[in-house]
Motif scaffolding. Structure first.
Motif, PDB file in Angstrom:
ATOM      1  N   SER A 140      -1.454 -11.045   2.009  1.00 50.00           N
ATOM      2  CA  SER A 140      -0.143 -10.541   1.649  1.00 50.00           C
ATOM      3  C   SER A 140       0.583 -11.769   1.162  1.00 50.00           C
ATOM      4  O   SER A 140       1.848 -11.547   0.494  1.00 50.00           O
ATOM      5  CB  SER A 140       0.837 -10.201   2.833  1.00 50.00           C
ATOM      6  OG  SER A 140       0.697 -11.059   4.182  1.00 50.00           O
ATOM      7  N   ALA A 141       0.501 -12.928   1.742  1.00 46.55           N
ATOM      8  CA  ALA A 141       1.109 -14.203   1.081  1.00 46.55           C
ATOM      9  C   ALA A 141       0.846 -14.826  -0.073  1.00 46.55           C
ATOM     10  O   ALA A 141       1.328 -15.714  -0.705  1.00 46.55           O
ATOM     11  CB  ALA A 141       1.064 -15.126   2.336  1.00 46.55           C
ATOM     12  N   ARG A 142      -0.373 -14.008  -0.252  1.00 44.20           N
ATOM     13  CA  ARG A 142      -1.067 -14.531  -1.684  1.00 44.20           C
ATOM     14  C   ARG A 142      -0.606 -13.590  -3.064  1.00 44.20           C
ATOM     15  O   ARG A 142      -1.239 -13.581  -3.995  1.00 44.20           O
ATOM     16  CB  ARG A 142      -2.245 -14.610  -1.593  1.00 44.20           C
ATOM     17  CG  ARG A 142      -2.831 -15.637  -0.754  1.00 44.20           C
ATOM     18  CD  ARG A 142      -4.470 -15.633  -0.743  1.00 44.20           C
ATOM     19  NE  ARG A 142      -4.957 -16.975   0.398  1.00 44.20           N
ATOM     20  CZ  ARG A 142      -5.214 -17.840   0.415  1.00 44.20           C
ATOM     21  NH1 ARG A 142      -5.093 -18.435  -0.881  1.00 44.20           N
ATOM     22  NH2 ARG A 142      -5.613 -18.631   1.257  1.00 44.20           N
ATOM     23  N   GLY A 143       0.426 -12.727  -2.846  1.00 45.65           N
ATOM     24  CA  GLY A 143       0.872 -11.691  -3.870  1.00 45.65           C
ATOM     25  C   GLY A 143       0.235 -10.336  -3.831  1.00 45.65           C
ATOM     26  O   GLY A 143       0.099  -9.911  -4.839  1.00 45.65           O
ATOM     27  N   PHE A 144      -0.325  -9.845  -2.579  1.00 48.68           N
ATOM     28  CA  PHE A 144      -0.840  -8.801  -2.516  1.00 48.68           C
ATOM     29  C   PHE A 144       0.116  -7.695  -1.868  1.00 48.68           C
ATOM     30  O   PHE A 144       0.578  -8.112  -0.916  1.00 48.68           O
ATOM     31  CB  PHE A 144      -2.388  -8.902  -1.993  1.00 48.68           C
ATOM     32  CG  PHE A 144      -3.328  -9.439  -2.829  1.00 48.68           C
ATOM     33  CD1 PHE A 144      -4.391  -8.653  -3.505  1.00 48.68           C
ATOM     34  CD2 PHE A 144      -3.359 -10.819  -2.799  1.00 48.68           C
ATOM     35  CE1 PHE A 144      -5.368  -9.222  -4.333  1.00 48.68           C
ATOM     36  CE2 PHE A 144      -4.313 -11.299  -3.763  1.00 48.68           C
ATOM     37  CZ  PHE A 144      -5.202 -10.824  -4.444  1.00 48.68           C
ATOM     38  N   VAL A 145      -0.077  -6.445  -2.177  1.00 51.45           N
ATOM     39  CA  VAL A 145       0.651  -5.641  -1.574  1.00 51.45           C
ATOM     40  C   VAL A 145      -0.002  -4.251  -1.288  1.00 51.45           C
ATOM     41  O   VAL A 145      -0.924  -3.687  -2.095  1.00 51.45           O
ATOM     42  CB  VAL A 145       1.933  -5.410  -2.255  1.00 51.45           C
ATOM     43  CG1 VAL A 145       1.707  -4.772  -3.442  1.00 51.45           C
ATOM     44  CG2 VAL A 145       2.978  -4.442  -1.373  1.00 51.45           C
ATOM     45  N   ARG A 146       0.169  -3.599  -0.158  1.00 47.32           N
ATOM     46  CA  ARG A 146      -0.599  -2.577   0.329  1.00 47.32           C
ATOM     47  C   ARG A 146       0.282  -1.259  -0.197  1.00 47.32           C
ATOM     48  O   ARG A 146       1.593  -0.934  -0.209  1.00 47.32           O
ATOM     49  CB  ARG A 146      -0.852  -2.422   1.659  1.00 47.32           C
ATOM     50  CG  ARG A 146      -1.897  -1.210   1.990  1.00 47.32           C
ATOM     51  CD  ARG A 146      -2.181  -1.343   3.495  1.00 47.32           C
ATOM     52  NE  ARG A 146      -3.244  -0.210   3.985  1.00 47.32           N
ATOM     53  CZ  ARG A 146      -3.654  -0.149   5.021  1.00 47.32           C
ATOM     54  NH1 ARG A 146      -3.715  -0.949   5.770  1.00 47.32           N
ATOM     55  NH2 ARG A 146      -4.703   0.867   5.172  1.00 47.32           N
ATOM     56  N   VAL A 147      -0.309  -0.452  -1.096  1.00 44.84           N
ATOM     57  CA  VAL A 147       0.352   0.518  -1.767  1.00 44.84           C
ATOM     58  C   VAL A 147      -0.005   2.027  -1.200  1.00 44.84           C
ATOM     59  O   VAL A 147       0.698   2.978  -1.543  1.00 44.84           O
ATOM     60  CB  VAL A 147       0.461   0.624  -3.267  1.00 44.84           C
ATOM     61  CG1 VAL A 147       1.003  -0.616  -3.907  1.00 44.84           C
ATOM     62  CG2 VAL A 147      -0.991   0.716  -3.696  1.00 44.84           C
ATOM     63  N   HIS A 148      -1.022   2.116  -0.816  1.00 46.02           N
ATOM     64  CA  HIS A 148      -1.785   3.277  -0.045  1.00 46.02           C
ATOM     65  C   HIS A 148      -2.785   2.934   1.181  1.00 46.02           C
ATOM     66  O   HIS A 148      -3.028   1.803   1.345  1.00 46.02           O
ATOM     67  CB  HIS A 148      -2.423   3.947  -1.355  1.00 46.02           C
ATOM     68  CG  HIS A 148      -3.099   5.181  -0.947  1.00 46.02           C
ATOM     69  ND1 HIS A 148      -4.168   5.448  -0.127  1.00 46.02           N
ATOM     70  CD2 HIS A 148      -2.659   6.444  -1.587  1.00 46.02           C
ATOM     71  CE1 HIS A 148      -4.567   6.806  -0.235  1.00 46.02           C
ATOM     72  NE2 HIS A 148      -3.504   7.368  -0.775  1.00 46.02           N
ATOM     73  N   LYS A 149      -3.049   3.964   2.202  1.00 41.69           N
ATOM     74  CA  LYS A 149      -3.841   3.645   3.154  1.00 41.69           C
ATOM     75  C   LYS A 149      -5.218   3.244   2.832  1.00 41.69           C
ATOM     76  O   LYS A 149      -5.777   2.384   3.560  1.00 41.69           O
ATOM     77  CB  LYS A 149      -3.803   4.916   3.975  1.00 41.69           C
ATOM     78  CG  LYS A 149      -4.616   5.995   3.224  1.00 41.69           C
ATOM     79  CD  LYS A 149      -4.607   7.343   4.344  1.00 41.69           C
ATOM     80  CE  LYS A 149      -5.431   8.531   3.711  1.00 41.69           C
ATOM     81  NZ  LYS A 149      -5.731   9.651   4.681  1.00 41.69           N
ATOM     82  N   SER A 150      -5.371   3.555   1.418  1.00 48.05           N
ATOM     83  CA  SER A 150      -6.679   2.925   1.042  1.00 48.05           C
ATOM     84  C   SER A 150      -6.841   1.942  -0.102  1.00 48.05           C
ATOM     85  O   SER A 150      -7.769   1.585  -0.642  1.00 48.05           O
ATOM     86  CB  SER A 150      -7.488   4.247   0.448  1.00 48.05           C
ATOM     87  OG  SER A 150      -7.585   5.274   1.347  1.00 48.05           O
ATOM     88  N   TYR A 151      -5.620   1.503  -0.572  1.00 46.95           N
ATOM     89  CA  TYR A 151      -5.552   0.453  -1.311  1.00 46.95           C
ATOM     90  C   TYR A 151      -4.498  -0.609  -1.288  1.00 46.95           C
ATOM     91  O   TYR A 151      -3.482  -0.469  -0.865  1.00 46.95           O
ATOM     92  CB  TYR A 151      -4.886   1.123  -2.877  1.00 46.95           C
ATOM     93  CG  TYR A 151      -6.271   2.105  -3.288  1.00 46.95           C
ATOM     94  CD1 TYR A 151      -7.381   1.949  -4.051  1.00 46.95           C
ATOM     95  CD2 TYR A 151      -5.941   3.582  -3.095  1.00 46.95           C
ATOM     96  CE1 TYR A 151      -8.158   2.663  -4.588  1.00 46.95           C
ATOM     97  CE2 TYR A 151      -6.985   4.577  -3.658  1.00 46.95           C
ATOM     98  CZ  TYR A 151      -8.146   4.078  -4.363  1.00 46.95           C
ATOM     99  OH  TYR A 151      -8.921   4.759  -4.662  1.00 46.95           O
ATOM    100  N   ILE A 152      -5.052  -1.899  -1.741  1.00 52.06           N
ATOM    101  CA  ILE A 152      -4.178  -3.170  -1.769  1.00 52.06           C
ATOM    102  C   ILE A 152      -4.418  -3.547  -3.275  1.00 52.06           C
ATOM    103  O   ILE A 152      -5.493  -3.570  -3.640  1.00 52.06           O
ATOM    104  CB  ILE A 152      -4.759  -4.114  -0.819  1.00 52.06           C
ATOM    105  CG1 ILE A 152      -4.576  -3.855   0.537  1.00 52.06           C
ATOM    106  CG2 ILE A 152      -4.023  -5.537  -1.256  1.00 52.06           C
ATOM    107  CD1 ILE A 152      -5.361  -4.931   1.748  1.00 52.06           C
ATOM    108  N   ILE A 153      -3.037  -3.881  -3.768  1.00 57.87           N
ATOM    109  CA  ILE A 153      -3.237  -4.250  -5.229  1.00 57.87           C
ATOM    110  C   ILE A 153      -2.725  -5.736  -5.403  1.00 57.87           C
ATOM    111  O   ILE A 153      -1.977  -6.111  -4.542  1.00 57.87           O
ATOM    112  CB  ILE A 153      -2.193  -3.309  -6.035  1.00 57.87           C
ATOM    113  CG1 ILE A 153      -0.764  -3.356  -5.743  1.00 57.87           C
ATOM    114  CG2 ILE A 153      -2.876  -1.735  -6.049  1.00 57.87           C
ATOM    115  CD1 ILE A 153      -0.115  -2.725  -6.929  1.00 57.87           C
TER     116      ILE A 153
END
Length: 246
Positions: A182-195
């Motif tokens: 999360s601190a590296r510019g990733f965000v969870r947008v779905h229970k099955s996906y991080i973008i």
């Protein structure tokens, strides 16, 4: 990750900030206090990067505490009284939030702090690498996190998609990966996906487009509000058209 402490004599105000902070990937609460004297001791002991500080408190006001807190801690003031804002900014606080604190306004304040924090933190090539468990027992694979486009969760393991179309299977749950990245510019947008926000190219309704991927990814209902609140902080506001020559 920025450690933060909340000092407020009203527990419901602390609870609201805790709720907001839980939706921001780069903030970690390390302590809260309703007593300003105990709060000051907590700040001295923990040395947090950020303090959410109420103005109106018994025994010691937030303005008085500003004079005692180390300059190493950034301050975001919170209060129901806007007349204290000028005095707060004289002490170089990051921002001033009026109660009840709205999430979008809160997000703008902490994003301002993240910009300051990132500019002060020296980066090295090694900061961009992570290690993950692979299919081969006992083997850890070193990955450049900047090249991860998105991560797909499948039960007790995840598929890491790279910018060269390579796929890496790791025996980690999506929750663990989300917390680590999360601190590296990733965000969870779905229970099955991080973008990866760096590889996000477009938002189309309730879908996101990722660089070099034909199929869009759906934004899950549980993640929709936090995601679009974040997107709104990056939205450019265009001036109204100039019709003076018509």
């Amino acid at each position: 990750m920025i450690d933060c402490v909340i000092i407020d004599d009203e527990q419901h105000a602390i609870d609201l900030l805790l709720q907001h902070i839980s939706q921001v990937h780069f903030l970690l609460v390390v302590g809260t206090a309703t007593n300003p004297v105990k709060g000051l001791a907590m700040i001295t002991d923990l040395k947090p990067g950020l303090v959410f500080l109420d103005v109106q408190m018994p025994q010691l006001t937030g303005i008085e505490m500003l004079k005692l807190i180390s300059k190493d801690s950034h301050i975001i003031m919170t209060t129901a009284y806007k007349e204290y804002a000028i005095e707060g900014f004289e002490h170089q606080v990051v921002d001033y939030l009026l109660k009840p604190v709205q999430f979008l306004r809160f997000l703008k304040a902490v994003n301002r702090l993240w910009t300051i924090h990132s500019s002060l933190r020296p980066a090295t090539d090694q900061d961009h690498y992570v290690f993950v468990k692979t299919e081969q027992k006992g083997k850890l694979l070193k990955i450049d996190a900047r090249r991860i486009t998105y991560i797909e969760g499948l039960s007790n393991y995840a598929i890491i998609h790279m910018d060269d179309q390579k796929k890496i299977i790791t025996y980690l749950k999506l929750k663990e990966l989300s917390e680590s990245l999360s601190a590296r510019g990733f965000v969870r947008v779905h229970k099955s996906y991080i973008i990866s926000l760096s590889h996000l190219t477009a938002v189309e309704g309730n879908m996101v487009r990722i660089l070099n991927e034909e199929q869009p990814i759906t934004i899950g209902d549980a993640y929709k509000k936090a995601f679009f609140d974040f997107i709104n902080t990056k939205m450019l506001s265009l001036p109204p058209p100039d019709n003076s020559f018509n």
